[in-house]
Each structure stands twice: as structure tokens, then as C-alpha cells.
Design a protein around this motif. Structure first.
Motif, PDB file in Angstrom:
ATOM      1  N   ILE A   1     -36.629 -67.782  77.619  1.00  0.00           N
ATOM      2  CA  ILE A   1     -35.464 -68.498  77.404  1.00  0.00           C
ATOM      3  C   ILE A   1     -35.367 -69.133  76.150  1.00  0.00           C
ATOM      4  O   ILE A   1     -34.143 -69.436  75.718  1.00  0.00           O
ATOM      5  N   SER A   2     -36.556 -69.360  75.295  1.00  0.00           N
ATOM      6  CA  SER A   2     -36.356 -69.751  73.825  1.00  0.00           C
ATOM      7  C   SER A   2     -35.353 -69.369  73.159  1.00  0.00           C
ATOM      8  O   SER A   2     -34.745 -70.117  72.365  1.00  0.00           O
TER       9      SER A   2
ATOM     10  N   THR B   1     -31.580 -70.236  74.153  1.00  0.00           N
ATOM     11  CA  THR B   1     -31.306 -71.576  73.982  1.00  0.00           C
ATOM     12  C   THR B   1     -31.162 -71.808  72.272  1.00  0.00           C
ATOM     13  O   THR B   1     -30.187 -72.515  72.033  1.00  0.00           O
TER      14      THR B   1
ATOM     15  N   ARG C   1     -26.960 -70.630  73.456  1.00  0.00           N
ATOM     16  CA  ARG C   1     -26.269 -69.947  74.712  1.00  0.00           C
ATOM     17  C   ARG C   1     -27.062 -70.839  75.830  1.00  0.00           C
ATOM     18  O   ARG C   1     -28.089 -71.677  75.714  1.00  0.00           O
ATOM     19  N   SER C   2     -26.859 -70.500  77.166  1.00  0.00           N
ATOM     20  CA  SER C   2     -27.570 -71.204  78.209  1.00  0.00           C
ATOM     21  C   SER C   2     -28.386 -70.319  79.133  1.00  0.00           C
ATOM     22  O   SER C   2     -28.066 -69.161  79.023  1.00  0.00           O
ATOM     23  N   ALA C   3     -29.134 -70.734  79.938  1.00  0.00           N
ATOM     24  CA  ALA C   3     -30.112 -70.003  80.993  1.00  0.00           C
ATOM     25  C   ALA C   3     -30.062 -70.972  82.030  1.00  0.00           C
ATOM     26  O   ALA C   3     -30.051 -72.130  82.221  1.00  0.00           O
TER      27      ALA C   3
ATOM     28  N   SER D   1     -38.078 -79.132  79.113  1.00  0.00           N
ATOM     29  CA  SER D   1     -37.502 -79.969  78.628  1.00  0.00           C
ATOM     30  C   SER D   1     -38.720 -80.177  77.434  1.00  0.00           C
ATOM     31  O   SER D   1     -38.306 -80.454  76.416  1.00  0.00           O
TER      32      SER D   1
ATOM     33  N   LEU E   1     -39.323 -77.136  75.241  1.00  0.00           N
ATOM     34  CA  LEU E   1     -38.424 -76.541  74.387  1.00  0.00           C
ATOM     35  C   LEU E   1     -37.556 -77.670  73.534  1.00  0.00           C
ATOM     36  O   LEU E   1     -36.867 -77.403  72.597  1.00  0.00           O
TER      37      LEU E   1
ATOM     38  N   ILE F   1     -35.168 -79.679  74.783  1.00  0.00           N
ATOM     39  CA  ILE F   1     -33.886 -79.765  74.947  1.00  0.00           C
ATOM     40  C   ILE F   1     -33.646 -80.200  76.580  1.00  0.00           C
ATOM     41  O   ILE F   1     -34.616 -80.639  77.005  1.00  0.00           O
TER      42      ILE F   1
ATOM     43  N   VAL G   1     -32.939 -80.139  79.863  1.00  0.00           N
ATOM     44  CA  VAL G   1     -33.060 -79.303  81.027  1.00  0.00           C
ATOM     45  C   VAL G   1     -32.612 -80.012  82.493  1.00  0.00           C
ATOM     46  O   VAL G   1     -33.699 -80.633  83.044  1.00  0.00           O
TER      47      VAL G   1
ATOM     48  N   ALA H   1     -22.675 -78.078  77.472  1.00  0.00           N
ATOM     49  CA  ALA H   1     -23.369 -77.914  76.391  1.00  0.00           C
ATOM     50  C   ALA H   1     -23.505 -76.988  75.371  1.00  0.00           C
ATOM     51  O   ALA H   1     -22.813 -75.958  75.530  1.00  0.00           O
TER      52      ALA H   1
END
Length: 205
Positions: free
Chosen positions: A148-149, A152, A156-158, A176, A179, A181, A183, A205
Motif C-alpha cells: 500500500i505504500s 498512500t 490515495r487511500s487503502a 503507522s 509508513l 502516516i 492509520v 485525508a
């Protein structure tokens, strides 16, 4: 230009609303007029009159054919839509697949308290793709983070689905850290305020 029938409502001011009634009979929803000054896009949560009651409902279509003597939407809850047209298609599929009233499925998409004064962030430009990654039992934080890196990083979102609440909380904490960010972990055990706060963070977000 042709004239509308007396009492008819303009096309852009008529929407279809599925009321929160646990019955297959209301899956198609009912047409309502939108009062002046109110916005009601697909996914908006509203209050409508139904059989002498005031019930919650979801806008599932806009631009219904004009017709006379439509009852108006009474109010709107919050400023954010809880789904868009694409997600509504998925929710309809889920309702059919699990043989559930559409209203019951739509209710699961709605946080306990819808905030006001909150707007969605502008979506990133470019092509949006959906992908699924399934991992086996046991921690797989590095695999998930690597998957998912790029998503993001592109703004975009996952969504990561865990089997249990402890797994969800541990996964959110691990991602969190990896990455860098925020979460949020959302579960059925969290209170209404916490669930709403997490929903808003995800939506804006």
C-alpha cells in the motif's frame, strides 16, 4: 421549451431516497423533492416523511423525472456523503449476495454521528485502480506496507481488513510506524464518537 405540469418539481430537484426500513419492499426507494438551498447528492443522509413518520434515508439517485405533489426532504444529516455512485453499486451487490434489505447494508456505511462543516479532500488526478492483497495467518506488516505504500504516496487511500479487533489495532500501529502516516483502526468495540472521528479522518485525508 415545453412547460411542466402544474405542481411538478424541476428534474434537478428530485432525488430517490431509500428509507431506513428493514424491508425489501423499499429497496427501490421513493422520490422526494429537494428544498431550495439544500444539496442532496448520491450518498447524502437525509430525513424524509414516510407513512406519518420521520425516518432516516439515503439518496441513491438524482435527477428523477419531475412529477406533481412530491413530498420534500425534511433535513440533511451532516455535510459528507457516506458513499458515491460506484460504492453504491458494490453495496447493492452485497445486499443481493447476502439476501439483505438494501437499507440494512446502507446503515452499515454510516458513522454514528455525521459531522458538519467538514468537506472531502480533493481527489488526486490520474487513473484510480482497485487491487486486492490476501495474506495468510500471522503478522505480515512488511508485506502489507510494501503493497500500500505506492498508493498512500500517491495521495490515495487503502483499506486493510483484519480478522479480529486485536489484529486490526496491532496492524494499524505497525503500518503507522512503517509508513509514517496516520492509520486509524475502526472496530465495533469503539464508541460512537471514536468511530465517527476515525471515519472523518479517513474520508477527508
Amino acid at each position: 421549451m415545453g412547460s411542466r405540469r402544474p405542481g411538478a418539481v424541476a428534474l434537478s430537484r428530485v432525488v430517490r431516497v431509500v428509507p431506513e426500513v428493514p424491508s425489501f419492499a423499499v429497496d427501490d426507494g421513493f422520490a422526494y423533492s429537494v428544498p431550495e438551498g439544500m444539496e442532496a447528492e448520491v450518498g447524502a443522509v437525509v430525513r424524509v416523511p414516510l407513512g406519518g413518520r420521520r425516518v432516516r434515508g439515503w439518496v441513491v439517485a438524482v435527477g428523477e423525472p419531475p412529477r406533481p405533489r412530491l413530498r420534500p426532504i425534511l433535513s440533511r444529516s451532516g455535510d459528507l456523503a457516506v458513499f458515491d455512485a460506484a460504492l453504491l453499486g458494490v453495496l447493492r451487490w452485497a445486499a443481493m449476495h447476502y439476501v439483505a434489505p438494501l437499507a440494512a447494508v446502507l446503515a452499515k456505511t454510516t458513522p454514528p454521528n455525521l459531522p458538519r462543516g467538514v468537506r472531502l479532500a480533493a481527489p488526486p488526478r490520474g487513473v484510480h485502480r482497485r487491487a486486492r492483497l490476501v495474506v495468510g495467518p500471522g503478522p505480515a506488516y512488511d508485506i502489507i506496507a510494501a503493497a500500500i505504500s505506492p498508493v498512500t504516496a500517491a495521495g490515495r487511500s487503502a483499506i486493510v481488513v483484519a480478522g479480529t479487533i486485536p489484529e486490526a489495532e496491532a496492524t494499524a500501529e505497525a503500518l503507522s510506524a512503517r509508513l509514517g502516516i496516520d492509520v486509524p483502526a475502526v472496530s465495533s468495540q469503539r464508541g460512537g464518537a471514536a468511530a465517527t472521528a476515525a471515519w472523518v479522518r479517513l474520508a477527508t485525508a
